[in-house]
Design an enzyme around this catalytic site. Structure first.
Site, PDB file in Angstrom:
ATOM      1  CG  ASP A 173      -2.287   0.608   0.958  1.00 30.81           C
ATOM      2  OD1 ASP A 173      -2.318   1.838   0.823  1.00 30.81           O
ATOM      3  OD2 ASP A 173      -3.295  -0.112   0.885  1.00 30.81           O
TER       4      ASP A 173
ATOM      5  CG  ASP B   6      -4.330  -0.626  19.504  1.00 34.42           C
ATOM      6  OD1 ASP B   6      -3.865  -0.907  20.621  1.00 34.42           O
ATOM      7  OD2 ASP B   6      -5.218   0.233  19.316  1.00 34.42           O
TER       8      ASP B   6
ATOM      9  CG  HIS C  74      -5.292   3.977   1.124  1.00 32.15           C
ATOM     10  ND1 HIS C  74      -4.799   2.727   0.786  1.00 32.15           N
ATOM     11  CD2 HIS C  74      -6.576   3.993   0.715  1.00 32.15           C
ATOM     12  CE1 HIS C  74      -5.758   2.027   0.195  1.00 32.15           C
ATOM     13  NE2 HIS C  74      -6.844   2.770   0.144  1.00 32.15           N
TER      14      HIS C  74
ATOM     15  CG  ASN D  63     -13.967   1.923  -4.366  1.00 31.18           C
ATOM     16  OD1 ASN D  63     -14.325   0.848  -3.914  1.00 31.18           O
ATOM     17  ND2 ASN D  63     -12.952   2.609  -3.869  1.00 31.18           N
TER      18      ASN D  63
ATOM     19  CB  ALA E 210      -9.960  -7.827  -7.212  1.00 36.28           C
TER      20      ALA E 210
ATOM     21  CB  SER F   9      -9.433   0.734   0.020  1.00 35.08           C
ATOM     22  OG  SER F   9      -8.515   0.859  -1.023  1.00 35.08           O
TER      23      SER F   9
END
Length: 514
Positions: free
Chosen positions: A257, A265, A290, A373, A383, A457
């Protein structure tokens, strides 16, 4: 006059029936790799070092560029992922045409750029207005303020959608220090379809729709953006079962990314910058938030998973090169990652990425990617590749505070089922494997603050986290030989735990992993 060159990816065609046969095309391809690394063993060794290597902690470097004479004339060799793997070359389109026909056993394709699949300005505004050219008295005076305190919200991204059918509007602009944004409007504009205010951190998106424009002067709009409240139950909290502290333990997840900041965390093991233009050790977030947001979603579901960050987006650049992504997948597999998340996409097939995704499967790892999107268009690449798990986005009605504009992403068709809905922006098709929460998702955007994002995303890392959670609960599969059977078994396990919501396979594949 010099001929204009561009970058091309060159790959050997798959030769599954005669895998030992060396054709003239394959011999040229091997020559390209040897020529690129000739006399430069240090560069070849550096390019093969994994992220966590002890040998001087030296990051991978690009080999020097070389010139190779071919039937198409001299071409410039830029980089190679490995022996018998994708090469990146620079040549003219005419040379590429000749090379492909002289060596039909090779695949020669222009290098593509892929983009983050957060729902944003690119999807809403496809044709930019030019306010400076509007010779009119009509204008918009917009101010974004905190819904609780009334204080101005500075540096918030603004979208003014003037014509939704044409995608005509204003984007790429921000509020000033006092929360204001002002612009001229077209003389014929009588209504504004939507105004959206998107603060980078600390707030939900706010906005207004179907805004009447003052016939002769200034249209004033005040947008109150709701702050993010600690413990708020967003769609991820309501669609995914709560995690255990040990969920993800023993599993490595690659975040390919825009880089990842060391936010609280996040069990962040390290990273690598594969752009080829920035230092290899500059793998923190490029400022977009992002990559950190994506990593935070995985961590919410599989908190003990070890996260590996591979930055493929340069600072200030909207797109990432196909070769940088392919190299990142290769490195992630070589670093022992089990799950590889790709919250990025492109309508055309990036052949180098497809090849690396197939190699990942053969090496026991699973690539998971966002479907895109483009408002129910065909599934994007990577994908869409058969070796990659494709993820669409859904949400939960009411999983956002009053005043947020998140509800505009609820699809009318397919109709909501109970409180679950399909995201109106999500791409669809028979390639889909799963659906994940992707509307109104809270996660870290840097080391100090959280933000809200929408998009496939966000759905993709949710599924990646669920894969990691399931895998960690199956120690035998974690320890299995890293081969095609292992990756097949990981996917089979995920399918066995998935339940359809009811939208249909072309919208959700096997459904949501429980």
């Amino acid at each position: 006059m010099a001929r204009k060159t561009r970058k091309y990816v060159v790959l050997p065609q798959d030769n599954v029936f005669n895998d030992r046969m060396e054709t003239t095309s394959f011999r040229l391809f091997q020559t390209m790799h040897r020529h690129l690394f000739r006399g430069d063993g240090a560069a070849m060794m550096a390019a093969s070092l994994p992220t966590g290597t002890r040998e001087g902690q030296r990051p991978p470097t690009r080999p020097p560029q070389r010139i190779l004479d071919t039937d198409a004339g001299p071409i410039r060799l830029i980089d190679s992922i490995g022996v018998d793997e994708a090469s990146l070359v620079s040549m003219t389109p005419e040379q590429a045409f000749v090379l492909q026909r002289a060596y039909p056993g090779l695949r020669v394709r222009p290098e593509l750029r892929l983009y983050p699949l957060r729902l944003g300005q690119l999807e809403l505004v496809r044709k930019q207005a030019k306010p400076a050219a509007f010779r009119t008295a009509k204008s918009l005076a917009l101010r974004c303020v905190d819904a609780d305190s009334g204080k101005p919200v500075a540096e918030a991204d603004i979208v003014v959608l003037l014509d939704p059918k044409k995608g005509f509007g204003i984007s790429g602009v921000r509020t000033d220090a006092e929360g204001w944004f002002r612009t001229a409007l077209p003389a014929a504009q009588d209504r504004i379809a939507a105004i959206i205010c998107s603060p980078h951190a600390g707030y939900w998106q706010g906005g207004a729709e179907n805004v009447a424009v003052d016939a002769a002067g200034e249209t004033s709009v005040m947008i109150h953006v709701p702050p993010i409240r600690e413990g708020f139950q967003d769609a991820l909290s309501r669609m995914v079962k709560p995690s255990r502290d040990d969920d993800g333990r023993g599993v490595r997840v690659a975040i390919i990314d825009a880089g990842v900041d060391p936010a609280p965390d996040l069990n962040l093991a390290g990273g690598l910058n594969t752009t080829g233009t920035e230092p290899a050790d500059e793998w923190f977030d490029n400022g977009s938030g992002h990559g950190t947001h994506v990593a935070g979603i995985v961590a919410r579901i599989a908190p003990a998973a070890q996260l590996h960050a591979y930055r493929v987006f340069e600072r200030g650049e909207g797109g990432a090169s196909e070769f940088a992504i392919a190299r990142a997948i290769r490195q992630a597999v070589d670093d022992g990652c089990d799950i590889i998340n790709l919250s990025l996409g492109q309508p055309l097939e990036p052949i180098a990425i497809t090849r690396e995704a197939r190699r990942a499967r053969a090496m026991g790892a699973v690539c998971i990617a966002a479907s895109g999107n483009d408002y129910m268009s065909a599934v994007s690449y990577p994908a869409r590749s058969s070796a990659v798990m494709a993820v669409s986005a859904g949400g939960v009605i009411g999983s956002w505070p009053e005043g947020a504009i998140t509800g505009r992403n609820v699809a009318a068709r397919p109709a909501p089922i109970g409180e679950r809905f399909f995201a109106s922006f999500s791409n669809i098709g028979p390639e889909l494997d799963f659906i994940g929460p992707g509307v109104g998702i809270i996660s870290w955007v840097n080391a100090r603050a959280k933000g809200v994002m929408d998009g496939t995303s966000m759905a993709s890392p949710a599924i990646a986290g669920l894969f990691a959670r399931l895998l960690s609960r199956n120690p035998a599969l974690v320890a299995a030989a890293r081969n095609q059977q292992r990756s097949d078994d990981i996917i089979r396990m995920a399918n066995e735990h998935a339940k359809p919501i009811g939208f249909g396979k072309e919208y959700e594949g096997s459904g949501l992993i429980g």
